[in-house]
Each structure stands twice: as structure tokens, then as C-alpha cells.
Design a protein around this motif. Structure first.
Motif, short mmCIF file in Angstrom:
data_model
loop_
_atom_site.label_atom_id
_atom_site.label_comp_id
_atom_site.label_asym_id
_atom_site.label_seq_id
_atom_site.Cartn_x
_atom_site.Cartn_y
_atom_site.Cartn_z
N GLU A 256 7.54 22.10 -2.59
CA GLU A 256 7.23 20.83 -3.08
C GLU A 256 9.04 20.59 -3.04
O GLU A 256 9.85 20.92 -3.89
N VAL A 257 9.28 19.37 -2.19
CA VAL A 257 10.66 18.84 -2.07
C VAL A 257 10.80 18.07 -3.12
O VAL A 257 10.35 17.14 -3.58
N PRO A 258 12.06 18.54 -3.83
CA PRO A 258 12.47 17.84 -4.95
C PRO A 258 13.16 16.48 -4.85
O PRO A 258 13.38 16.30 -3.40
N ALA A 259 13.02 15.37 -5.68
CA ALA A 259 13.35 14.05 -5.34
C ALA A 259 14.69 14.05 -4.56
O ALA A 259 14.81 12.99 -3.75
N GLU A 260 15.79 14.67 -5.02
CA GLU A 260 17.06 14.32 -4.42
C GLU A 260 17.14 15.07 -2.99
O GLU A 260 18.07 14.59 -2.36
N ASP A 261 16.15 15.78 -2.76
CA ASP A 261 16.18 16.17 -1.06
C ASP A 261 14.98 15.52 -0.19
O ASP A 261 15.08 15.93 1.00
N ARG A 262 14.38 14.44 -0.72
CA ARG A 262 13.42 13.86 -0.16
C ARG A 262 14.06 12.85 0.85
O ARG A 262 14.94 12.26 0.39
N ALA A 263 13.17 12.64 1.92
CA ALA A 263 13.50 11.44 2.70
C ALA A 263 13.48 9.97 1.91
O ALA A 263 12.91 10.02 1.00
N HIS A 264 14.41 9.12 2.20
CA HIS A 264 14.45 7.94 1.50
C HIS A 264 13.14 7.24 1.59
O HIS A 264 13.01 6.43 0.59
N TYR A 265 12.43 7.23 2.23
CA TYR A 265 10.98 6.75 2.15
C TYR A 265 10.02 7.43 1.49
O TYR A 265 8.83 6.90 1.31
N SER A 266 10.00 8.71 0.88
CA SER A 266 8.92 9.52 0.32
C SER A 266 8.99 9.44 -1.15
O SER A 266 10.13 9.57 -1.67
N LYS A 267 7.94 9.33 -1.79
CA LYS A 267 7.55 9.49 -3.04
C LYS A 267 7.28 10.93 -3.33
O LYS A 267 7.42 11.47 -4.49
N LEU A 286 4.17 17.30 4.92
CA LEU A 286 3.31 16.18 4.42
C LEU A 286 3.92 15.30 3.40
O LEU A 286 4.38 15.86 2.38
N ALA A 287 4.03 14.07 3.76
CA ALA A 287 4.78 12.89 3.00
C ALA A 287 4.05 11.87 2.65
O ALA A 287 3.06 11.23 3.41
N TYR A 288 4.28 11.60 1.31
CA TYR A 288 3.61 10.05 0.83
C TYR A 288 4.60 9.31 0.99
O TYR A 288 5.62 9.03 0.05
N ARG A 289 4.59 8.29 1.85
CA ARG A 289 5.47 7.05 2.17
C ARG A 289 5.42 5.90 1.24
O ARG A 289 6.08 4.92 1.58
N THR A 290 4.26 5.86 0.47
CA THR A 290 4.00 4.79 -0.15
C THR A 290 3.81 3.44 0.70
O THR A 290 3.11 3.83 1.78
N ASP A 291 4.02 2.20 0.42
CA ASP A 291 4.21 0.96 1.41
C ASP A 291 5.49 0.72 1.98
O ASP A 291 5.72 -0.37 2.39
N PHE A 292 6.52 1.70 1.88
CA PHE A 292 7.93 1.67 2.21
C PHE A 292 7.82 0.87 3.67
O PHE A 292 8.64 -0.12 3.77
N ASP A 293 7.23 1.67 4.55
CA ASP A 293 7.51 1.11 5.86
C ASP A 293 6.89 -0.22 6.12
O ASP A 293 7.51 -1.16 6.88
N LEU A 294 5.78 -0.41 5.82
CA LEU A 294 4.93 -1.86 6.24
C LEU A 294 5.61 -2.82 5.44
O LEU A 294 5.72 -3.94 5.97
N SER A 295 6.00 -2.47 4.33
CA SER A 295 6.67 -3.81 3.34
C SER A 295 8.01 -4.05 3.96
O SER A 295 8.34 -5.18 4.25
N ASN A 296 8.56 -2.98 4.46
CA ASN A 296 9.98 -3.50 5.02
C ASN A 296 9.79 -3.96 6.43
O ASN A 296 10.68 -5.02 6.67
N ILE A 297 8.57 -3.71 7.14
CA ILE A 297 8.37 -4.55 8.41
C ILE A 297 8.05 -5.71 8.14
O ILE A 297 8.47 -6.87 8.80
N ALA A 298 7.35 -5.94 7.24
CA ALA A 298 7.00 -7.44 6.93
C ALA A 298 8.17 -8.18 6.56
O ALA A 298 8.17 -9.53 6.85
N ARG A 299 9.14 -7.84 5.80
CA ARG A 299 10.41 -8.59 5.28
C ARG A 299 11.23 -8.56 6.30
O ARG A 299 11.63 -9.87 6.60
N GLU A 300 11.39 -7.71 7.25
CA GLU A 300 12.14 -7.92 8.71
C GLU A 300 11.68 -8.76 9.67
O GLU A 300 12.33 -9.50 10.33
N SER A 301 10.54 -8.89 9.72
CA SER A 301 9.71 -9.55 10.83
C SER A 301 9.01 -10.95 10.27
O SER A 301 8.95 -11.79 11.27
N GLY A 302 8.77 -11.06 9.19
CA GLY A 302 8.24 -12.36 8.78
C GLY A 302 6.76 -12.24 9.01
O GLY A 302 6.12 -13.23 8.64
#
Length: 447
Positions: A256-267, A286-302
Motif C-alpha cells: 500500500e503506497v503511502p501518500a507521500e510516495d504516490r504519483a501526483h494523480y493517485s488517491k 493498481l491506482a485510483y486516479r479519481t477524475d484527475f485526468d479527465l478534469s484536467n483534459i476538460a480544463r486544457e481543451s475546453g
């Protein structure tokens, strides 16, 4: 347990893996797959695809381009955060990942923390370090007709990156799949392909290299169902590794990867660790990425990334769970899991006890003597019969029969079929088992 040097030697000797560009002195962090390595690698990739994609109704495959619009990596956070802690020895100028040459520290280690550990340089043995700097691992290139003497603005405008992960190729196609297939949640998009990481210090054979193949799934779920779907995928990964691929369950450990070592997108992230010959290393994630990627794409692409529920009409941005694995890491796990040394009639032998579904060749067909035309002719007849049914069958008439057995043991061939003089009389052959070395007679019609 095998050691890494034995496996590297076997891979070179028997044509599984060669050092990249070896004839010119090689290139660190690159490896070439030989004839047997290509077969095993393809079988591993096909097994993953069959298990996670073809056998399910909720999975769709894609194959995205390696070169992507640079805004992809801005939105994903890779441009600003995809970095390792680099430290340089002031004495010999060697550079290392700080967290890999010192025990008990994370990727977020500071210069002060590192210096307090009094680490000696692995090359010169001195303890004279510069400050820790963040080194972005993406390989950059330029698109179009850009020349070295062009101005900086034009150079920057035409910059592109070799993708550091296959996941973003999935995320940027999420809306395309939604518009063309409109799948019901939960559903997954799967991809296999090359990824590139400019590792500071490639090491441990194919475990940490600069060019690798990845197999990833982005599984889109309703936000309030992520935990139950996470557990389903978690169990599926165990099922794949242990039952489909045949890895020892006691060699697989969850971390179980602790918060400080997880990738920036992972909860939440669980790393599936494996007991490699050189120690415990990550095999699968196995990573739970939340809506990080889709929300960022929405912001960047409109563009909206919302999903409309077919039943309730509710709209929301799906959350994502990501099972991912590196093909080379799986390849090495399979080899180290199968590598065995034992004795046959007092003689030491090396044998790869690969599952039949993964062995490069299922059968090896041999005439007992290669200078007897009648045996060779009959052996070729049997060879063609097996080739038509199984495809992955090899022929070997080099050396004596004992040497052929040892060679086939080393490359993992489960069964050797030998045509001898009795075959000409009763149309039966000798089948020799790789693991037990036992031999039985079987009619050709029952092969």
C-alpha cells in the motif's frame, strides 16, 4: 532462487534477450529481444489481452500514437512533476537517483536529508555530493523541419515528447469512444504499447530501462463505486498473475503506497511486488486516479468530459481505476519463476519450467540420428503434423540426443518427440517430459 547473472547469461546464450546495439558497444538501458524472447513476449501480451479484454464485455481496445500534442503532458502534470531526484558526485561527476543509492528514503528526499545519511559514491567511494535536483524523465524531440540554428521560440513551439506512459493515449480518446460506442459504466479502455523514460541510472537488466512496453487499462466508474471496482480489479490481477501466468503466489506481495510516495494523480495505489532474483521490486500497479485526468483534459481543451447516465440522466465526470504492468517486468518475473537447476543422472542441468501456454515451443521433434535418411524423413512427417496443429513446434537434429534434451530444457520446451528405428516398425514415438525427464512411447496418431 535463481540469481540475475544466471538469467542474463541464459537470455543471451539461448536467444531470449541481447544487449541493445551490442555490435557498437551497446547503449545503457536498451535491450533487444531475440527469436525466443519475441515469442515469449508476444505470448505474455496475448495472455493479458485475452484475460482482461477479449474475455470481457466491458473492455475496449485502442492503439494511440506515441507522439502526442505537448498539451497532453501539461494537462497530465508530467511536464511539471514527472521527475526523479538526481544527485551528482562532485569527485567523479557520476549521477544517480538519490532514492536508489540510499536505503529508507523516498523520491521526495531533500538535499539535507540525503547528506545526513553519509552515503558514499558507488563509483569512487567518496562522500562529496552536490544538491539534489529534479530531473524530468521525458525524452524530448522536435516535430517538423526544425534546425539547430533556429531561434529559441521556434524550437520551443515545435517540441514534442516520446510518451512516458500509454495511459494518456487512452484518456485523450475517452470522448471519441464515448461518442462512437456510448458504453455503459463501468467500462475500460485497454492499450499495449511502447513508453519511454529517460532513467538517470538504468539497472537490473530489463527491470529499469529507457524503452519498455506497457499494458494498461483505464477503467471508468461512477465516483461512488470506485472502492468496489478497485477490489474487483485487485482480485483480477492476482488471478492473472497466479493462474493465467503461473507465478508463485508466495512471491507476490501487495504494498500500500503511502501518500507521500504516490504519483501526483493517485488517491490510492497498491503496488504488486515480486521477489525477483535481485530483491523485491514492483511488478504491477493498481491506482485510483479519481477524475484527475479527465478534469484536467476538460480544463486544457475546453471540451466536456462528462458522462450522461443512460438510466437516470445524471451527468458527471467518471473516476478512473488503472491496472498497469510493464511487459519486461512480467517477462523477467516469468523467467525467474521458471528458472531451475537440478541434476539428471548426476549431471547438473538448467531447465526453464515454463507453463505450456507460455513456452516458446510446445514440442521439439528430432530424428534419433540425422545421418539416417529414413529417420529424418519420418521425423519431418511428424514435425509437419504437430506444426499444423500447434504452430509453435521446433526441429532439432544437432549434436547427440542428450545435448538436444539439455538445449530444449534450457529454453523451456515441455516435450521432446524422438523418431527412432522402432518408429519405422510400429509408428510410435518417444516423448520425453521436460520436468520429470521421463519417457513414454505413444503412437503418432495419438500425439
Amino acid at each position: 532462487m535463481s540469481n540475475l547473472e544466471d538469467i542474463v547469461s541464459l537470455c543471451k546464450r539461448r536467444g531470449f534477450i541481447f544487449p541493445g546495439s551490442e555490435i557498437y558497444g551497446g547503449m545503457a538501458g536498451t535491450w533487444d529481444f531475440g527469436p525466443l524472447g519475441v515469442i515469449l513476449k508476444k505470448k505474455l501480451m496475448d495472455s493479458w489481452w485475452s484475460f482482461f479484454v477479449e474475455s470481457r464485455d466491458d473492455m475496449y481496445g485502442i492503439d494511440a500514437a506515441i507522439l502526442m500534442n505537448p498539451r497532453t503532458w501539461v494537462a497530465s502534470g508530467h511536464t511539471s512533476t514527472f521527475a526523479d531526484p538526481l544527485v551528482e558526485c562532485k569527485e567523479c561527476k557520476s549521477r544517480f537517483r538519490a532514492d536508489k543509492i540510499a536505503d529508507g528514503i523516498s523520491e521526495s528526499v531533500t538535499s539535507e536529508e540525503f547528506l545526513n545519511l553519509h552515503v558514499k559514491c558507488p563509483v569512487c567511494g567518496k562522500e562529496n555530493w552536490g544538491p539534489i535536483r529534479k530531473f524530468n524523465m521525458m525524452f524530448s524531440t522536435h516535430i517538423g523541419a526544425v534546425l539547430p540554428d533556429d531561434d529559441a521560440e521556434l524550437m520551443e513551439k515545435n517540441v514534442a515528447y516520446l510518451r512516458p506512459e500509454t495511459a494518456q493515449g487512452i484518456f485523450v480518446n475517452y470522448k471519441n469512444v464515448l461518442d462512437t460506442f456510448y458504453p455503459s459504466l463501468p467500462f475500460g479502455l485497454a492499450q499495449q504499447g511502447k513508453a519511454f523514460r529517460n532513467e538517470i541510472s538504468p539497472r537490473d537488466f530489463i527491470l529499469r530501462d529507457r524503452e519498455c512496453s506497457q499494458m494498461e487499462i483505464e477503467y471508468f466508474v461512477k465516483p461512488d463505486t470506485w472502492e468496489e471496482n478497485f477490489e474487483v480489479l485487485r482480485n483480477l490481477q492476482h488471478d492473472f498473475l497466479e493462474n493465467m501466468i503461473g507465478l508463485r503466489a508466495d512471491f507476490i506481495h501487495e504494498y500500500e503506497v503511502p501518500a507521500e510516495d504516490r504519483a501526483h494523480y493517485s488517491k490510492r495505489t497498491i503496488d504488486f511486488m515480486f521477489d525477483y532474483p535481485n530483491g523485491l521490486e514492483e511488478l504491477m500497479g493498481l491506482a485510483y486516479r479519481t477524475d484527475f485526468d479527465l478534469s484536467n483534459i476538460a480544463r486544457e481543451s475546453g471540451k466536456s468530459m462528462e458522462y450522461r447516465d443512460k438510466v437516470t440522466g445524471e451527468t458527471f465526470v467518471p473516476h478512473v481505476i488503472e491496472p498497469s504492468i510493464g511487459v519486461e517486468r512480467l517477462f523477467l518475473a516469468v523467467l525467474s519463476n521458471a528458472y531451475t537447476e537440478d541434476e539428471v543422472n548426476g549431471e547438473k542441468r538448467v531447465v526453464l519450467k515454463l507453463p505450456e501456454n507460455l513456452a516458446p515451443y510446445r514440442f521439439c521433434v528430432s530424428p534419433l540420428l540425422k545421418n539416417k535418411p529414413e529417420l529424418v524423413e519420418k521425423a519431418k512427417e511428424v514435425y509437419q503434423i504437430l506444426r499444423e496443429k500447434y504452430k509453435n513446434v521446433t526441429w532439432d537434429d544437432s549434436g547427440n540426443i542428450g545435448k538436444r534434451y539439455r538445449k530444449q530444457d534450457e529454453i523451456g520446451t515441455p516435450k521432446c518427440v524422438v523418431i527412432d528405428f522402432d518408429t519405422l516398425e510400429d509408428n510410435s514415438v518417444t516423448i520425453r517430459d521436460r520436468d520429470t525427464t521421463k519417457q513414454i512411447r505413444v503412437p503418432v496418431s495419438e500425439l
